[in-house]
Design a protein around this motif. Structure first.
Motif, PDB file in Angstrom:
ATOM      1  N   LEU A 473      15.961  75.627  26.686  1.00  0.00           N
ATOM      2  CA  LEU A 473      15.088  76.105  25.615  1.00  0.00           C
ATOM      3  C   LEU A 473      15.774  75.928  24.271  1.00  0.00           C
ATOM      4  O   LEU A 473      16.923  76.336  24.090  1.00  0.00           O
ATOM      5  CB  LEU A 473      14.728  77.577  25.848  1.00  0.00           C
ATOM      6  CG  LEU A 473      14.012  77.880  27.178  1.00  0.00           C
ATOM      7  CD1 LEU A 473      13.721  79.373  27.298  1.00  0.00           C
ATOM      8  CD2 LEU A 473      12.727  77.075  27.313  1.00  0.00           C
ATOM      9  N   THR A 474      15.056  75.321  23.325  1.00  0.00           N
ATOM     10  CA  THR A 474      15.633  75.054  22.003  1.00  0.00           C
ATOM     11  C   THR A 474      15.283  76.181  21.031  1.00  0.00           C
ATOM     12  O   THR A 474      14.295  76.900  21.218  1.00  0.00           O
ATOM     13  CB  THR A 474      15.117  73.715  21.450  1.00  0.00           C
ATOM     14  OG1 THR A 474      13.694  73.787  21.299  1.00  0.00           O
ATOM     15  CG2 THR A 474      15.469  72.568  22.382  1.00  0.00           C
ATOM     16  N   ILE A 475      16.077  76.308  19.984  1.00  0.00           N
ATOM     17  CA  ILE A 475      15.869  77.327  18.973  1.00  0.00           C
ATOM     18  C   ILE A 475      16.017  76.699  17.592  1.00  0.00           C
ATOM     19  O   ILE A 475      16.831  75.793  17.402  1.00  0.00           O
ATOM     20  CB  ILE A 475      16.873  78.509  19.156  1.00  0.00           C
ATOM     21  CG1 ILE A 475      16.565  79.652  18.197  1.00  0.00           C
ATOM     22  CG2 ILE A 475      18.307  78.018  18.983  1.00  0.00           C
ATOM     23  CD1 ILE A 475      15.394  80.487  18.593  1.00  0.00           C
ATOM     24  N   ASP A 476      15.219  77.190  16.622  1.00  0.00           N
ATOM     25  CA  ASP A 476      15.295  76.677  15.258  1.00  0.00           C
ATOM     26  C   ASP A 476      16.537  77.226  14.559  1.00  0.00           C
ATOM     27  O   ASP A 476      16.910  78.385  14.778  1.00  0.00           O
ATOM     28  CB  ASP A 476      14.038  77.091  14.480  1.00  0.00           C
ATOM     29  CG  ASP A 476      13.940  76.389  13.145  1.00  0.00           C
ATOM     30  OD1 ASP A 476      14.508  76.902  12.159  1.00  0.00           O
ATOM     31  OD2 ASP A 476      13.296  75.328  13.096  1.00  0.00           O
ATOM     32  N   PRO A 477      17.203  76.446  13.711  1.00  0.00           N
ATOM     33  CA  PRO A 477      18.426  76.938  13.050  1.00  0.00           C
ATOM     34  C   PRO A 477      18.179  78.138  12.134  1.00  0.00           C
ATOM     35  O   PRO A 477      19.094  78.914  11.870  1.00  0.00           O
ATOM     36  CB  PRO A 477      18.918  75.723  12.257  1.00  0.00           C
ATOM     37  CG  PRO A 477      17.747  74.814  12.145  1.00  0.00           C
ATOM     38  CD  PRO A 477      16.935  75.040  13.374  1.00  0.00           C
ATOM     39  N   ASP A 478      16.948  78.308  11.648  1.00  0.00           N
ATOM     40  CA  ASP A 478      16.639  79.432  10.754  1.00  0.00           C
ATOM     41  C   ASP A 478      16.119  80.652  11.494  1.00  0.00           C
ATOM     42  O   ASP A 478      15.749  81.654  10.862  1.00  0.00           O
ATOM     43  CB  ASP A 478      15.604  78.985   9.709  1.00  0.00           C
ATOM     44  CG  ASP A 478      16.153  77.903   8.794  1.00  0.00           C
ATOM     45  OD1 ASP A 478      17.360  77.953   8.486  1.00  0.00           O
ATOM     46  OD2 ASP A 478      15.379  77.004   8.393  1.00  0.00           O
ATOM     47  N   VAL A 498      20.281  73.995  19.226  1.00  0.00           N
ATOM     48  CA  VAL A 498      19.685  74.346  17.938  1.00  0.00           C
ATOM     49  C   VAL A 498      19.103  73.060  17.355  1.00  0.00           C
ATOM     50  O   VAL A 498      19.841  72.142  16.985  1.00  0.00           O
ATOM     51  CB  VAL A 498      20.735  74.954  16.990  1.00  0.00           C
ATOM     52  CG1 VAL A 498      20.068  75.360  15.670  1.00  0.00           C
ATOM     53  CG2 VAL A 498      21.409  76.159  17.643  1.00  0.00           C
ATOM     54  N   VAL A 499      17.765  72.996  17.280  1.00  0.00           N
ATOM     55  CA  VAL A 499      17.058  71.771  16.911  1.00  0.00           C
ATOM     56  C   VAL A 499      16.126  72.070  15.746  1.00  0.00           C
ATOM     57  O   VAL A 499      15.373  73.051  15.781  1.00  0.00           O
ATOM     58  CB  VAL A 499      16.257  71.217  18.110  1.00  0.00           C
ATOM     59  CG1 VAL A 499      15.520  69.939  17.723  1.00  0.00           C
ATOM     60  CG2 VAL A 499      17.182  70.962  19.298  1.00  0.00           C
ATOM     61  N   ASN A 500      16.149  71.226  14.700  1.00  0.00           N
ATOM     62  CA  ASN A 500      15.276  71.449  13.543  1.00  0.00           C
ATOM     63  C   ASN A 500      13.900  70.819  13.769  1.00  0.00           C
ATOM     64  O   ASN A 500      13.608  70.284  14.854  1.00  0.00           O
ATOM     65  CB  ASN A 500      15.931  70.933  12.266  1.00  0.00           C
ATOM     66  CG  ASN A 500      16.147  69.415  12.291  1.00  0.00           C
ATOM     67  OD1 ASN A 500      15.557  68.700  13.105  1.00  0.00           O
ATOM     68  ND2 ASN A 500      16.987  68.923  11.397  1.00  0.00           N
ATOM     69  N   ILE A 508      24.840  73.922  18.966  1.00  0.00           N
ATOM     70  CA  ILE A 508      24.485  74.641  20.190  1.00  0.00           C
ATOM     71  C   ILE A 508      24.988  76.077  20.101  1.00  0.00           C
ATOM     72  O   ILE A 508      25.951  76.381  19.388  1.00  0.00           O
ATOM     73  CB  ILE A 508      25.073  73.961  21.446  1.00  0.00           C
ATOM     74  CG1 ILE A 508      26.601  73.913  21.372  1.00  0.00           C
ATOM     75  CG2 ILE A 508      24.492  72.582  21.667  1.00  0.00           C
ATOM     76  CD1 ILE A 508      27.265  73.442  22.656  1.00  0.00           C
ATOM     77  N   VAL A 509      24.302  76.956  20.820  1.00  0.00           N
ATOM     78  CA  VAL A 509      24.731  78.344  20.961  1.00  0.00           C
ATOM     79  C   VAL A 509      24.778  78.646  22.451  1.00  0.00           C
ATOM     80  O   VAL A 509      23.824  78.341  23.176  1.00  0.00           O
ATOM     81  CB  VAL A 509      23.763  79.318  20.258  1.00  0.00           C
ATOM     82  CG1 VAL A 509      24.224  80.764  20.471  1.00  0.00           C
ATOM     83  CG2 VAL A 509      23.659  79.009  18.775  1.00  0.00           C
ATOM     84  N   THR A 510      25.884  79.213  22.916  1.00  0.00           N
ATOM     85  CA  THR A 510      26.004  79.577  24.322  1.00  0.00           C
ATOM     86  C   THR A 510      25.867  81.087  24.477  1.00  0.00           C
ATOM     87  O   THR A 510      25.983  81.850  23.514  1.00  0.00           O
ATOM     88  CB  THR A 510      27.355  79.135  24.901  1.00  0.00           C
ATOM     89  OG1 THR A 510      28.393  79.898  24.274  1.00  0.00           O
ATOM     90  CG2 THR A 510      27.595  77.650  24.667  1.00  0.00           C
ATOM     91  N   LEU A 511      25.614  81.502  25.670  1.00  0.00           N
ATOM     92  CA  LEU A 511      25.482  82.941  25.954  1.00  0.00           C
ATOM     93  C   LEU A 511      26.765  83.672  25.615  1.00  0.00           C
ATOM     94  O   LEU A 511      26.742  84.822  25.139  1.00  0.00           O
ATOM     95  CB  LEU A 511      25.124  83.129  27.428  1.00  0.00           C
ATOM     96  CG  LEU A 511      24.554  84.493  27.831  1.00  0.00           C
ATOM     97  CD1 LEU A 511      23.323  84.853  27.013  1.00  0.00           C
ATOM     98  CD2 LEU A 511      24.235  84.511  29.310  1.00  0.00           C
ATOM     99  N   ASP A 512      27.895  83.046  25.819  1.00  0.00           N
ATOM    100  CA  ASP A 512      29.179  83.682  25.475  1.00  0.00           C
ATOM    101  C   ASP A 512      29.301  83.936  23.979  1.00  0.00           C
ATOM    102  O   ASP A 512      29.969  84.883  23.552  1.00  0.00           O
ATOM    103  CB  ASP A 512      30.342  82.805  25.941  1.00  0.00           C
ATOM    104  CG  ASP A 512      30.487  82.793  27.460  1.00  0.00           C
ATOM    105  OD1 ASP A 512      29.994  83.730  28.102  1.00  0.00           O
ATOM    106  OD2 ASP A 512      31.095  81.840  27.986  1.00  0.00           O
TER     107      ASP A 512
END
Length: 592
Positions: A473-478, A498-500, A508-512
Motif C-alpha cells: 500500500l502506497t502513501i502520499d508524502p504529504d 511513499v509515492v507522489n 519508503i517508510v517501514t513499520l519499525d
C-alpha cells in the motif's frame, strides 16, 4: 478447426501407442527432411539469381553494375523485412541462441521462411555474407514450431532446434558429421547421449535430401590432390597462429563497423549508406561479391590469377606482387564488407565469410612461403583448405565443426592432422583475447546466455516482471502519520512506499520507523510522512536481468527493493519471492 481436431486425435493416439523417445526420433527425421528441402531451395534460388545478374560480365573489365547491385539487394531486403515480414534482421544464430535461453525455445513461425526470402535478395545481389546462418535459422524455426505443434516440452523443443540446424548444415554442405557437431558446439548448450540419435537422424535425412536433389552440386566441395607431408608441420603451426589473429581481426572489425553503421539514423539512410559503400568495395575487389566460394575454388585449382577477373586490376600475366596485394586487400576488407551488409539491413551470416577469409589467408600464407624459396614448395590447396578451418574455428569458437566440415567436403581425412593442429592453435589464439564467439558475446554481455553455471542458468530463466509484488500500500508524502497508521491496519506488509501524484517514488517508510510513535495521538496529527521516510538502499528496473538484481541484493543486504520503470514506481521485488521462483524453475527442469 478441422485440422486442430485431427491433430488432437493424432496426439491422443501418439500418447497411447508411441513413447516420447521414439516420437522425438521420428520427428527429428521429418525435421531433417524439411530442413534439407529448405537448404536446397535457398542454395538454388541464390545461385540462379547471381548467375542471372552477372552472366554478361566480361572478366577483362571492371563491371560497374557491382556498384549498384548490393544497394538494390539491401534496400529490397529492408523493405521486405520491415513492411511485409515485420521482422528485425541481424545475426540469425544469435537470435536462435536467445530464443533457447530466454524464450523457452520458441521461435517465431515467420522465421521458417523469412530468412530464406531476405537472404536470397541480399546474397543474390552480392551481399558479402553467407547462406549458412539463414538456413540454420530456418531449420531451427522448423524444429521449434513442429515441437510446439505436437506439444513437446522445452528440452525436447530445444533438441528439435538442434535437429533443424544439423539437417540444414548437413544438406547445404553434404556433411552429416559436421552438421551434428555444429549443433552440439554452437546451438545446444547441454547434450546427453540420448540426444545424439535424433541429431544423427536429422543430419542424415538432410544429407540424403541434398544428395537426391543436387548430387555433387553442393554449396562447396573439393577433391584433394596433394598428400599431407609431415615435414610441413612447423608451417601449419605458424598458420594456426596467423589464422587465429585473422579471426580476431575479423571479429573485432565486424563488431566495430556494425556499431558504427547502426549509429546512422533512419533505416533507409543506413541501407543506402551501407549499400553504396559495399558496392564500391566490391567494384574494387570483386571476390567480395556474395559468398565467395568461386574464388576459393579458383585458388584450390591453382588459378590464382583468376581472382583478378572482373576487376580494374585484370592482367593476363601472373604478377606475384599484384596477387599478393589483391589477396591481402581481400583479407583486410572482407570483415568490413560483411559488417556493412549485416549492419545496414541485409540478411546473411558470418559462417561463409569466415571460411572465405580463411581460404584466402591460407593461400596467401603458402604463396608467400613458396615464393621465398626457403623450403621445398608446399601445397597451396592444402594450406588454403586448412586455413578455412583455422579462421572458422576462431570466429565461431567451434574447432570440431571446422575440422569435420573441411574433412567431409574434401571427401577424405588426409588433412586430419593439419586440420587438428591449425584449428586447435587458432582457437587457443583467439580465446586468449576473446573468450566468447561472435554469436554468443553480445548475449553473454547482456546476461542473456550463460554457460557452465547451472545456478545462473536457472536464475536467468526467471522473468523479473513476473515476480514484482504490487500489493504494497502506497502513501502520499504529504499525508499525516495518522493516515499511515490507518493503512497499517489493512496492510499485510511492513513496508510502505511513499509515492507522489506523478507515481514517482519519494522514499519508503517501514513499520519499525513508526512503531514507537504510531499510538501517540499528537504525533499522528502533526507528523507528516515525508519527515519519516528514507531512501531505499537502491532500486531495480524492469529491464534488468536477474544476475544484476541479485548482485544488488547482495551488496545492500536488503530483502526487498523497489522497482522503477522510467522513473515511475511499479512495485517491489523480494529476495524470498525470487528464491521461490528459482525453486519452481529448478523442479520443472528436473521433471523435464
Amino acid at each position: 478447426m478441422k485440422f486442430k481436431g485431427l491433430l488432437l486425435k493424432f496426439l491422443i493416439w501418439r500418447v497411447k501407442h508411441v513413447s516420447t523417445t521414439n516420437f522425438v526420433i521420428i520427428t527429428s527425421g521429418i525435421i531433417g527432411i524439411i530442413a534439407g528441402l529448405a537448404a536446397v531451395t535457398l542454395k538454388e534460388s541464390v545461385h540462379v539469381l547471381q548467375n542471372f545478374l552477372t552472366r554478361d560480365f566480361q572478366q577483362e573489365f571492371g563491371n560497374y553494375l557491382y556498384l549498384s547491385y548490393p544497394l538494390i539487394g539491401i534496400v529490397l531486403t529492408l523493405l521486405l523485412s520491415k513492411y511485409i515480414l515485420k521482422e528485425k534482421l541481424g545475426h540469425g544464430i544469435t537470435d536462435i541462441l536467445y530464443s533457447i535461453s530466454k524464450k523457452s525455445s520458441i521461435v517465431k513461425r515467420t522465421k521458417t521462411f523469412s530468412r530464406m526470402l531476405t537472404s536470397t535478395l541480399t546474397v543474390g545481389f552480392g551481399g558479402s555474407v553467407g547462406l549458412e546462418a539463414p538456413i540454420v535459422v530456418t531449420g531451427s524455426a522448423i524444429g521449434s514450431n513442429i515441437g510446439r505443434l505436437v506439444h513437446l516440452n522445452y528440452k525436447q523443443r530445444t533438441l528439435l532446434i538442434g535437429c533443424g540446424s544439423a539437417g540444414a548444415i548437413s544438406a547445404i554442405f553434404n556433411s552429416p558429421i559436421a552438421g551434428v557437431i555444429f549443433s552440439i558446439e554452437v546451438i545446444l548448450a547441454e547434450v546427453t547421449i540420448s540426444s545424439f540419435i535424433p541429431l544423427l537422424i536429422a543430419s542424415v535425412c538432410g544429407a540424403l535430401v541434398s544428395l537426391t536433389l543436387l548430387g555433387d552440386d553442393v554449396l562447396f566441395s573439393f577433391n584433394l590432390t596433394d598428400e599431407f607431408i609431415a615435414s610441413d608441420t612447423p608451417f601449419y603451426i605458424f598458420l594456426g597462429i596467423f589464422t587465429g589473429l585473422v579471426a580476431l581481426y575479423f571479429t573485432r572489425v565486424v563488431g566495430k563497423v556494425e556499431g558504427m553503421i547502426k549509429n546512422v539514423k533512419g533505416d533507409l539512410n543506413r541501407a543506402i549508406l551501407g549499400g553504396v559503400s559495399l558496392g564500391f568495395l566490391i567494384f574494387l575487389l570483386p571476390p567480395l561479391y556474395g559468398e565467395g566460394y568461386d574464388t576459393i575454388t579458383k585458388l584450390l585449382e591453382g588459378n590464382a590469377q583468376d581472382i583478378l577477373n572482373n576487376s580494374l586490376f585484370f592482367d593476363d600475366i601472373e604478377s606475384f606482387f599484384l596477387i599478393v596485394l589483391f589477396a591481402a586487400g581481400i583479407i583486410l576488407v572482407k570483415p568490413v564488407a560483411t559488417a556493412l551488409t549485416i549492419g545496414s539491413g541485409g540478411s546473411g551470416g558470418i559462417f561463409a565469410p569466415s571460411l572465405f577469409l580463411g581460404g584466402v589467408t591460407g593461400f596467401l600464407f603458402a604463396y608467400l612461403i613458396n615464393k621465398t624459396g626457403i623450403t621445398a614448395p608446399i601445397s597451396l590447396s592444402n594450406f588454403t583448405l586448412v586455413g578455412m578451418s583455422g579462421v572458422m574455428s576462431g570466429v565461431l569458437h567451434a574447432p570440431l565443426t571446422a575440422i569435420f566440415l573441411i574433412a567431409e567436403i574434401t571427401s577424405g581425412y588426409t588433412l586430419f592432422v593439419p586440420l587438428m593442429i591449425v584449428s586447435a592453435i587458432s582457437y587457443s589464439t583467439i580465446s586468449y583475447f576473446e573468450k566468447f564467439s561472435i554469436y554468443t558475446k553480445p548475449l553473454v554481455e547482456k546476461g542473456d546466455l550463460i554457460y557452465h553455471d547451472k545456478d545462473r542458468q536457472v536464475l536467468s530463466l526467471i522473468d523479473l516482471k513476473k515476480v514484482i509484488e504490487t500489493d504494497l500500500l502506497t502513501i502520499d508524502p504529504d499525508a499525516t502519520l495518522g493516515e499511515l497508521v490507518d493503512l497499517v491496519r489493512f496492510s499485510k506488509r511492513n513496508i510502505f512506499p511513499v509515492v507522489n501524484q506523478e507515481r514517482e517514488l519519494m522514499g519508503i517508510v517501514t513499520l519499525d520507523d513508526i512503531r514507537e510513535i504510531m499510538f501517540d495521538e499528537e504525533s499522528r496529527k502533526n507528523i507528516i510522512v515525508n519527515t519519516l521516510m528514507h531512501s531505499p538502499p537502491t532500486f531495480v528496473t524492469g529491464k534488468e536481468n536477474m544476475r544484476s538484481v541479485m548482485m544488488k541484493f547482495e551488496k545492500t543486504g536488503a530483502w526487498n527493493l523497489p522497482v522503477l520503470e522510467e522513473g515511475k514506481y511499479e512495485g517491489f521485488v523480494s529476495k524470498s519471492r525470487i528464491f521461490n521462483a528459482y525453486r519452481k524453475k529448478l523442479i520443472r527442469q528436473q521433471i523435464e
